[in-house]
Motif scaffolding. Sequence first.
Motif, PDB file in Angstrom:
ATOM      1  N   VAL A  32       0.847  -1.189   0.000  1.00 30.39           N
ATOM      2  CA  VAL A  32       0.000   0.000   0.000  1.00 30.39           C
ATOM      3  C   VAL A  32       0.886   1.244   0.000  1.00 30.39           C
ATOM      4  CG1 VAL A  32      -1.628   1.308   1.422  1.00 30.39           C
ATOM      5  CG2 VAL A  32      -1.951  -1.158   1.116  1.00 30.39           C
ATOM      6  N   CYS A  70      -7.139  -1.821   5.452  1.00 32.10           N
ATOM      7  CA  CYS A  70      -5.969  -2.671   5.232  1.00 32.10           C
ATOM      8  C   CYS A  70      -5.374  -3.007   6.596  1.00 32.10           C
ATOM      9  CB  CYS A  70      -4.947  -1.976   4.336  1.00 32.10           C
ATOM     10  SG  CYS A  70      -4.269  -0.444   4.997  1.00 32.10           S
ATOM     11  N   GLN A  75       0.935  -4.118   3.634  1.00 35.37           N
ATOM     12  CA  GLN A  75       0.073  -5.096   2.974  1.00 35.37           C
ATOM     13  C   GLN A  75       0.143  -4.920   1.459  1.00 35.37           C
ATOM     14  OE1 GLN A  75      -4.044  -5.002   4.174  1.00 35.37           O
ATOM     15  NE2 GLN A  75      -4.539  -6.832   3.007  1.00 35.37           N
ATOM     16  N   LEU A  80      -6.226  -6.007  -1.304  1.00 33.09           N
ATOM     17  CA  LEU A  80      -7.305  -5.100  -0.933  1.00 33.09           C
ATOM     18  C   LEU A  80      -8.510  -5.274  -1.854  1.00 33.09           C
ATOM     19  CD1 LEU A  80      -5.288  -1.784  -0.418  1.00 33.09           C
ATOM     20  CD2 LEU A  80      -5.836  -3.535   1.276  1.00 33.09           C
TER      21      LEU A  80
END
Length: 117
Positions: A32, A70, A75, A80
């Motif tokens: 992310v 998240c 992550q 997602l």
Amino acid sequence: TTRPTPSESIRQGMAFICEDRRGKAMIPAFSVEENMMLSSIDRYTKSGWFQKRAAGKKAMDMIEALKIKCVGVSQPAKELSGGNQQKVVLAKWLYTDAEVLILDEPTRGIDRRSTGF
């Protein structure tokens, strides 16, 4: 006249979010945080060193502001939901402080009711 390159457009305060978020707007295997930084990594690099703490704080601020669901900045974006991936892509361009933000089908393929859009 010649068209400006993407980097020239970014420097001039323009940003474009294409409709194909998984194929063109993000790198699914990246985290992310990494995806959020793609258009503004130079802001978090000093003397050739990446400023991980400052970048992580900015990513956390964006996660909170956009209500991205998240487990954390590390992550992988591919894990997602579509709506949260779209928010990561939006965050990437919000990092640039663009004056003009062009969104091509920003809600395509996502459930607007559950994402806060």
